[in-house]
Design a protein around this motif. Sequence first.
Motif, mmCIF file in Angstrom:
data_model
loop_
_atom_site.group_PDB
_atom_site.id
_atom_site.type_symbol
_atom_site.label_atom_id
_atom_site.label_comp_id
_atom_site.label_asym_id
_atom_site.label_seq_id
_atom_site.Cartn_x
_atom_site.Cartn_y
_atom_site.Cartn_z
ATOM 1 N N ASP A 64 -52.651 33.679 47.739
ATOM 2 C CA ASP A 64 -51.197 33.525 47.823
ATOM 3 C C ASP A 64 -50.812 32.165 48.387
ATOM 4 O O ASP A 64 -49.904 31.508 47.877
ATOM 5 C CB ASP A 64 -50.573 34.633 48.674
ATOM 6 C CG ASP A 64 -50.541 35.974 47.963
ATOM 7 O OD1 ASP A 64 -50.718 36.009 46.722
ATOM 8 O OD2 ASP A 64 -50.340 36.989 48.648
ATOM 9 N N THR A 65 -51.497 31.744 49.431
ATOM 10 C CA THR A 65 -51.212 30.443 50.041
ATOM 11 C C THR A 65 -51.472 29.316 49.050
ATOM 12 O O THR A 65 -50.677 28.372 48.936
ATOM 13 C CB THR A 65 -52.067 30.242 51.310
ATOM 14 O OG1 THR A 65 -51.768 31.292 52.227
ATOM 15 C CG2 THR A 65 -51.797 28.901 51.962
ATOM 16 N N TYR A 94 -49.565 25.026 45.402
ATOM 17 C CA TYR A 94 -49.696 24.253 44.167
ATOM 18 C C TYR A 94 -48.667 24.594 43.092
ATOM 19 O O TYR A 94 -48.397 23.769 42.215
ATOM 20 C CB TYR A 94 -51.111 24.397 43.598
ATOM 21 C CG TYR A 94 -52.116 23.726 44.494
ATOM 22 C CD1 TYR A 94 -52.245 22.339 44.512
ATOM 23 C CD2 TYR A 94 -52.903 24.460 45.361
ATOM 24 C CE1 TYR A 94 -53.135 21.715 45.356
ATOM 25 C CE2 TYR A 94 -53.802 23.846 46.208
ATOM 26 C CZ TYR A 94 -53.911 22.469 46.203
ATOM 27 O OH TYR A 94 -54.792 21.843 47.053
ATOM 28 N N PHE A 95 -48.087 25.810 43.160
ATOM 29 C CA PHE A 95 -47.191 26.232 42.093
ATOM 30 C C PHE A 95 -45.822 26.694 42.576
ATOM 31 O O PHE A 95 -44.977 27.059 41.776
ATOM 32 C CB PHE A 95 -47.862 27.333 41.268
ATOM 33 C CG PHE A 95 -49.216 26.927 40.770
ATOM 34 C CD1 PHE A 95 -49.351 26.008 39.748
ATOM 35 C CD2 PHE A 95 -50.358 27.440 41.345
ATOM 36 C CE1 PHE A 95 -50.595 25.607 39.298
ATOM 37 C CE2 PHE A 95 -51.617 27.058 40.900
ATOM 38 C CZ PHE A 95 -51.726 26.131 39.876
ATOM 39 N N GLY A 96 -45.614 26.722 43.889
ATOM 40 C CA GLY A 96 -44.312 27.052 44.439
ATOM 41 C C GLY A 96 -43.986 28.534 44.484
ATOM 42 O O GLY A 96 -42.886 28.908 44.878
ATOM 43 N N THR A 97 -44.910 29.387 44.094
ATOM 44 C CA THR A 97 -44.691 30.825 44.110
ATOM 45 C C THR A 97 -46.034 31.547 44.194
ATOM 46 O O THR A 97 -47.047 31.028 43.729
ATOM 47 C CB THR A 97 -43.934 31.306 42.845
ATOM 48 O OG1 THR A 97 -43.728 32.720 42.927
ATOM 49 C CG2 THR A 97 -44.672 30.964 41.569
ATOM 50 N N ALA A 147 -44.990 26.566 32.318
ATOM 51 C CA ALA A 147 -46.072 25.743 31.759
ATOM 52 C C ALA A 147 -46.151 24.373 32.424
ATOM 53 O O ALA A 147 -47.244 23.893 32.743
ATOM 54 C CB ALA A 147 -45.895 25.595 30.256
ATOM 55 N N GLU A 148 -45.025 23.734 32.637
ATOM 56 C CA GLU A 148 -45.015 22.402 33.246
ATOM 57 C C GLU A 148 -45.479 22.465 34.699
ATOM 58 O O GLU A 148 -46.273 21.638 35.148
ATOM 59 C CB GLU A 148 -43.618 21.791 33.162
ATOM 60 C CG GLU A 148 -43.567 20.341 33.585
ATOM 61 C CD GLU A 148 -42.192 19.734 33.344
ATOM 62 O OE1 GLU A 148 -41.639 19.170 34.315
ATOM 63 O OE2 GLU A 148 -41.685 19.834 32.219
ATOM 64 N N THR A 149 -45.005 23.462 35.422
ATOM 65 C CA THR A 149 -45.413 23.648 36.813
ATOM 66 C C THR A 149 -46.905 23.968 36.888
ATOM 67 O O THR A 149 -47.607 23.473 37.773
ATOM 68 C CB THR A 149 -44.592 24.777 37.471
ATOM 69 O OG1 THR A 149 -43.211 24.446 37.400
ATOM 70 C CG2 THR A 149 -44.994 24.988 38.915
ATOM 71 N N LEU A 150 -47.384 24.773 35.955
ATOM 72 C CA LEU A 150 -48.799 25.115 35.911
ATOM 73 C C LEU A 150 -49.645 23.858 35.708
ATOM 74 O O LEU A 150 -50.611 23.624 36.437
ATOM 75 C CB LEU A 150 -49.076 26.125 34.800
ATOM 76 C CG LEU A 150 -50.518 26.579 34.643
ATOM 77 C CD1 LEU A 150 -50.985 27.336 35.876
ATOM 78 C CD2 LEU A 150 -50.668 27.450 33.397
#
Length: 89
Positions: free
Chosen positions: A4-5, A10-13, A21-24
């Motif tokens: 979770d941390t 890295y992904f904000g959630t 996709a862009e966040t990934l």
Amino acid sequence: MDLDTLLIRYFGTADPGAIGAETLASGIERCQVDLGLEQDRGKRFALWAMLYLLGSAPDLDVAFENEEDREAARNFMDLLAASEGNEVS
């Protein structure tokens, strides 16, 4: 480091289904950079494991200098494969 941390960092959630996709792509890139810079063996393993789950982990000989760490990664891959009913050789 727990999953979770890492997901939040890295992904904000912590919800993998909510990652676009862009966040990934950008999170994976940042994680790969951090993996290359990290000196702590445990943290390196956690980063590599998350990247592996996301299908973006580097080869074991690139990710780990220590044979014990490579063997732990192989065991991790085998456990995941076994849980999915697949075998890794």
